[in-house]
Scaffold this motif. Structure first.
Motif, PDB file in Angstrom:
ATOM      1  N   THR A 168      -8.362   1.802  -7.573  1.00 22.40           N
ATOM      2  CA  THR A 168      -7.881   0.968  -6.471  1.00 22.40           C
ATOM      3  C   THR A 168      -8.334  -0.479  -6.652  1.00 22.40           C
ATOM      4  O   THR A 168      -7.548  -1.400  -6.496  1.00 22.40           O
ATOM      5  CB  THR A 168      -8.408   1.487  -5.125  1.00 22.40           C
ATOM      6  N   ASP A 169      -9.607  -0.682  -6.977  1.00 17.80           N
ATOM      7  CA  ASP A 169     -10.145  -2.033  -7.046  1.00 17.80           C
ATOM      8  C   ASP A 169     -11.335  -2.067  -7.992  1.00 17.80           C
ATOM      9  O   ASP A 169     -11.824  -1.025  -8.444  1.00 17.80           O
ATOM     10  CB  ASP A 169     -10.564  -2.523  -5.656  1.00 17.80           C
ATOM     11  N   THR A 352      -1.625   2.553  -5.675  1.00 19.58           N
ATOM     12  CA  THR A 352      -2.395   1.893  -6.735  1.00 19.58           C
ATOM     13  C   THR A 352      -1.523   1.095  -7.695  1.00 19.58           C
ATOM     14  O   THR A 352      -2.030   0.553  -8.676  1.00 19.58           O
ATOM     15  CB  THR A 352      -3.206   2.931  -7.540  1.00 19.58           C
ATOM     16  N   GLN A 357      -1.610  -3.341  -4.989  1.00 21.40           N
ATOM     17  CA  GLN A 357      -2.961  -3.859  -5.200  1.00 21.40           C
ATOM     18  C   GLN A 357      -3.020  -5.358  -4.891  1.00 21.40           C
ATOM     19  O   GLN A 357      -4.009  -5.852  -4.352  1.00 21.40           O
ATOM     20  CB  GLN A 357      -3.425  -3.578  -6.621  1.00 21.40           C
ATOM     21  N   PRO A 368      -7.910  -6.396  -7.566  1.00 22.06           N
ATOM     22  CA  PRO A 368      -7.104  -5.359  -8.217  1.00 22.06           C
ATOM     23  C   PRO A 368      -7.721  -4.814  -9.501  1.00 22.06           C
ATOM     24  O   PRO A 368      -8.300  -5.545 -10.297  1.00 22.06           O
ATOM     25  CB  PRO A 368      -5.783  -6.087  -8.524  1.00 22.06           C
ATOM     26  N   SER A 369      -7.555  -3.506  -9.694  1.00 21.24           N
ATOM     27  CA  SER A 369      -7.895  -2.889 -10.973  1.00 21.24           C
ATOM     28  C   SER A 369      -6.673  -2.850 -11.883  1.00 21.24           C
ATOM     29  O   SER A 369      -6.794  -2.522 -13.060  1.00 21.24           O
ATOM     30  CB  SER A 369      -8.416  -1.462 -10.761  1.00 21.24           C
TER      31      SER A 369
END
Length: 451
Positions: A168-169, A352, A357, A368-369
């Motif tokens: 998610t992050d 996701t 994100q 953000p990932s």
């Protein structure tokens, strides 16, 4: 236009932080709100805009703290696009209460939500011991491995290649610093010039600290705590506490020894204000301007704004950290025992995806990932008004891309917490030698791992 963003802190923080930012050049002016945030539902309760409506597929999401997706409007957006779906959220305030319950539910195969969140410090144990009980989300339509940061994707993937967690992050590291204190100490204040002072080497950061002390404003120190520095340095290493075979190696790992030595030197050289992070004294240190720098991932910005208050606006700025590092982040998983696995997997993939994100970052400050989201103007153009309009989108994007693929272990949190709060804290606050602090940490860690 103003955006108010709220971010969960790590499980060590035991608090919730508000992050206020402006995103893109068009979003002028500062966000106004800061303060402690929590989920708007009672602990353990379920919420959902259309919960329980007849004829709908009800998808339940289990999270810890104010996870942000519901608050950012993502659930409502998904339900609007999928009128046959209703989303309910079940939030337990603290991860230390949430995670043991999740393990118990996974083991028993009952009591699970359709989607379960997992904190980054727990993901290694999940991939190592629970992957058979979770869906392979890497095979879900619409999920693109290349959209994610390579190291984030690796964290959610088991040794046999099963991706059970979608990121998610993340918490890429920067250095937040007080420009006014730097100026009084005769140091540069421009963020690019400041970043160059310590670029590439955490020991250069200590060197700047020693320069600071020579002309430090009365009652101030260079950084907040040795434990915070320890976390920042270790967060940039591929190997920390475990090797690729799952063996505990922290005692013999040169990277851990280097991180320990750097953090210990900050204490023995008198550079720190001797605080324990996320305690009252630390909070007061922000308010009273007791230290000039702190290692900070994106979610820390709101915490600083909250504790330093209006008097700190424009005095704080953000520069790149000496080396890329990460602190924080989470994942979504889908249990095999769920009643609506296919629909839950679709929702997890959508939540996701890069576009969502970017929205979560704009609305809540969760970085953000999904690396492809960094090209979105909402991210690339993000500036933080409180921190003198620091280009946080650019600073943290660059940091995130440089983080190595880290080897995580099932007891990372146990090792990290005892090393910081038992060992390094004794060096920083009680004046014990680095060797004595290390021995105390090892004793506490070994006792914890034997249980």
């Amino acid at each position: 236009m103003q955006i108010v963003a709220v971010r969960r802190t790590s499980s060590r923080a035991r608090s919730r932080a508000a992050v206020a930012l402006t995103a893109t050049a068009a979003l002028l002016g500062g966000a106004l709100l800061s303060g402690c945030a929590s989920d708007d539902s009672p602990s353990g309760s379920s919420t959902g805009s259309a919960a329980g409506q007849k004829g709908k597929t009800v998808l339940r999401i289990g999270v810890f703290g104010a996870f942000g997706m519901k608050e950012a409007g993502l659930f409502d957006a998904y339900m609007k696009a999928h009128p046959d779906v209703s989303i309910e959220q079940n939030s337990i305030e603290r991860n230390e209460n949430y995670y043991p319950q999740l393990l118990n539910h996974l083991t028993s195969g009952s009591g699970l939500s359709d989607i379960q969140a997992v904190e980054v410090n727990n993901i290694a144990e999940i991939t190592a011991t629970q992957s058979a009980r979770l869906m392979d989300l890497g095979k879900v339509a619409g999920v693109q491995k290349d959209a994610f940061l390579p190291w984030k994707w690796a964290q959610g993937t088991s040794k046999d290649g099963k991706t059970v967690g979608l990121g998610t992050d993340v918490g890429p590291m920067g250095i937040c610093y007080r420009k006014d204190l730097f100026q009084k100490a005769g140091l540069p204040t421009d963020r690019e010039a400041v970043g160059k002072l310590w670029a590439g080497d955490w020991r250069k950061y200590l060197g700047v600290g020693k320069q600071y002390l020579q002309k430090a404003p009365q009652g101030t120190k260079f950084l907040d705590s040795a434990s915070g520095l320890l976390a920042a340095v270790m967060g940039g290493n591929e190997k920390r506490f475990y090797d690729t075979d799952g063996k505990v190696i922290y005692k013999s790992n040169p990277a851990v020894k280097e991180a320990w030595d750097i953090a210990a030197e900050s204490a023995t050289a008198g550079l720190t204000a001797k605080h324990q992070q996320f305690q009252k004294g630390w909070d007061q240190g922000f308010a009273n301007g007791q230290f000039a720098t702190v290692s900070c991932p994106p979610w820390m910005l709101g915490y600083i704004q909250d504790k330093a208050g209006a008097a700190g606006k424009g005095k704080w700025d953000v520069a790149p950290a000496p080396k890329p590092s990460n602190w924080g982040g989470a994942f979504l998983t889908v249990p095999e025992a769920g009643k609506n696995k296919a629909e839950a997997a679709k929702l997890a993939a959508w939540l996701t995806a890069p576009a969502q994100q970017a929205t979560l970052f704009a609305e809540r400050g969760s970085f953000p990932s999904a690396q492809t989201a960094y090209a979105d103007p909402v991210v690339s153009g993000a500036k933080h008004a409180y921190f003198d309009n620091a280009p946080i989108g650019q600073i943290f994007s660059q940091a995130a891309k440089g983080v190595p693929v880290q080897i995580l272990g099932p007891k990372d949190l146990v090792i990290n917490t005892n090393m910081a709060d038992v060992g390094m804290l004794q060096v920083d606050q009680k004046g014990r030698s680095p060797e004595d602090g290390w021995n105390a940490a090892v004793k506490a860690i070994d006792n914890a791992l034997d249980q």
